[in-house]
Design a protein around this motif. Structure first.
Motif, mmCIF file in Angstrom:
data_model
loop_
_atom_site.group_PDB
_atom_site.id
_atom_site.type_symbol
_atom_site.label_atom_id
_atom_site.label_comp_id
_atom_site.label_asym_id
_atom_site.label_seq_id
_atom_site.Cartn_x
_atom_site.Cartn_y
_atom_site.Cartn_z
ATOM 1 N N SER A 56 7.721 24.394 20.356
ATOM 2 C CA SER A 56 7.914 24.497 18.907
ATOM 3 C C SER A 56 7.446 25.850 18.375
ATOM 4 O O SER A 56 7.523 26.101 17.183
ATOM 5 N N GLY A 57 6.949 26.713 19.268
ATOM 6 C CA GLY A 57 6.454 28.028 18.863
ATOM 7 C C GLY A 57 4.946 28.072 18.709
ATOM 8 O O GLY A 57 4.372 29.103 18.387
ATOM 9 N N ARG A 58 4.293 26.977 18.948
ATOM 10 C CA ARG A 58 2.841 26.919 18.821
ATOM 11 C C ARG A 58 2.171 27.305 20.131
ATOM 12 O O ARG A 58 2.741 27.122 21.202
ATOM 13 N N CYS A 59 0.947 27.823 20.015
ATOM 14 C CA CYS A 59 0.249 28.260 21.229
ATOM 15 C C CYS A 59 -1.185 27.753 21.320
ATOM 16 O O CYS A 59 -1.688 27.588 22.419
ATOM 17 N N ALA A 60 -1.867 27.531 20.206
ATOM 18 C CA ALA A 60 -3.272 27.103 20.257
ATOM 19 C C ALA A 60 -3.685 26.542 18.905
ATOM 20 O O ALA A 60 -3.847 27.288 17.942
ATOM 21 N N LEU A 61 -3.852 25.217 18.829
ATOM 22 C CA LEU A 61 -4.308 24.621 17.574
ATOM 23 C C LEU A 61 -5.773 24.951 17.350
ATOM 24 O O LEU A 61 -6.588 24.872 18.271
ATOM 25 N N ILE A 62 -6.080 25.317 16.115
ATOM 26 C CA ILE A 62 -7.447 25.630 15.727
ATOM 27 C C ILE A 62 -7.932 24.506 14.827
ATOM 28 O O ILE A 62 -7.331 24.222 13.790
ATOM 29 N N GLY A 63 -8.999 23.881 15.269
ATOM 30 C CA GLY A 63 -9.518 22.722 14.562
ATOM 31 C C GLY A 63 -10.116 23.067 13.232
ATOM 32 O O GLY A 63 -10.735 24.109 13.060
ATOM 33 N N GLY A 64 -9.910 22.163 12.341
ATOM 34 C CA GLY A 64 -10.355 22.323 10.981
ATOM 35 C C GLY A 64 -11.336 21.267 10.558
ATOM 36 O O GLY A 64 -12.261 20.938 11.291
ATOM 37 N N SER A 65 -11.070 20.712 9.413
ATOM 38 C CA SER A 65 -11.964 19.744 8.795
ATOM 39 C C SER A 65 -11.156 18.745 7.986
ATOM 40 O O SER A 65 -10.073 19.070 7.510
ATOM 41 N N VAL A 66 -11.719 17.564 7.808
ATOM 42 C CA VAL A 66 -11.141 16.602 6.878
ATOM 43 C C VAL A 66 -11.566 17.040 5.479
ATOM 44 O O VAL A 66 -12.742 17.302 5.226
ATOM 45 N N TYR A 67 -10.585 17.130 4.586
ATOM 46 C CA TYR A 67 -10.876 17.588 3.236
ATOM 47 C C TYR A 67 -11.521 16.470 2.422
ATOM 48 O O TYR A 67 -10.973 15.382 2.285
ATOM 49 N N ARG A 68 -12.714 16.756 1.882
ATOM 50 C CA ARG A 68 -13.441 15.800 1.038
ATOM 51 C C ARG A 68 -13.898 16.439 -0.266
ATOM 52 O O ARG A 68 -14.790 15.943 -0.933
ATOM 53 N N GLY A 69 -13.265 17.563 -0.627
ATOM 54 C CA GLY A 69 -13.626 18.238 -1.868
ATOM 55 C C GLY A 69 -12.967 17.598 -3.079
ATOM 56 O O GLY A 69 -12.365 16.520 -3.000
ATOM 57 N N THR A 70 -13.057 18.280 -4.218
ATOM 58 C CA THR A 70 -12.468 17.782 -5.464
ATOM 59 C C THR A 70 -11.401 18.706 -6.039
ATOM 60 O O THR A 70 -10.614 18.287 -6.883
ATOM 61 N N ALA A 71 -11.342 19.959 -5.582
ATOM 62 C CA ALA A 71 -10.409 20.929 -6.158
ATOM 63 C C ALA A 71 -8.953 20.618 -5.827
ATOM 64 O O ALA A 71 -8.058 20.970 -6.588
#
Length: 180
Positions: free
Chosen positions: A91-106
């Protein structure tokens, strides 16, 4: 989890990851999220329910890459925990970079979504739980410049998302309006 096995190292919590590029705990659920960079054909994201997230589990590497056999000479040991999400390299991807579950308010439309991106595409993505309880990928419409080399996610104390860039020596904050 392995302390009762002869010769086991007490510091090992789980195994079977190839190259995890980021992990984080969801502050609301204690779920552990891990992105794992594939070798040949797929990238994966693992979600492990808290509070004992991942204790003693096998993620499958090197018997599997994603959900496909990788090394057929290796048995798949139990307890196996399959990935929550798999995306192919074609699909053109090479390396997923982990993030975070969003728990903010903005950004209320993102609450509960797991945010991540691919190193090659540099587009912000999320895994969103749909009405059936399955996760689906969403493109959030935010693309980082090609020379940014985004490498890490974090959160502020109030749950807003921070994203760091190796190429620009910059830390971005995700803000309303589709930008950083």
């Amino acid at each position: 989890p392995f302390t009762q096995r002869a010769g086991a190292l007490p510091e090992i919590w789980s195994y079977g990851l190839r190259n995890p590029w980021g992990f984080s705990f969801d502050s609301a659920t204690d779920d552990l999220w891990i992105t794992d960079v594939g070798e040949r054909s797929a990238e994966e994201i693992n979600r492990l329910p808290g509070p004992d997230a991942g204790r003693g589990l096998n993620f499958g590497w090197a018997a599997l890459e994603g959900d496909e056999p990788f090394n057929e000479d290796l048995p798949l040991r139990e307890p196996y925990h399959p990935p929550e999400f798999i995306t192919p390299h074609d699909s053109g991807r090479c390396a997923l970079i982990g993030g975070s579950v969003y728990r903010g308010t903005a950004l209320p439309e993102l609450v509960g979504d797991y945010l991540f991106l691919d190193y090659c595409e540099a587009r912000l993505l999320s895994l969103h739980r749909n009405e059936d309880g399955d996760y689906e990928e969403r493109d959030l419409g935010l693309e980082f410049p090609p020379d940014s080399f985004v490498s890490m996610f974090s959160t502020t104390p109030d749950g807003e998302i921070l994203i760091s860039s190796l190429g620009r020596s910059t830390v971005y904050e995700l803000v309303p309006g589709g930008g950083t």
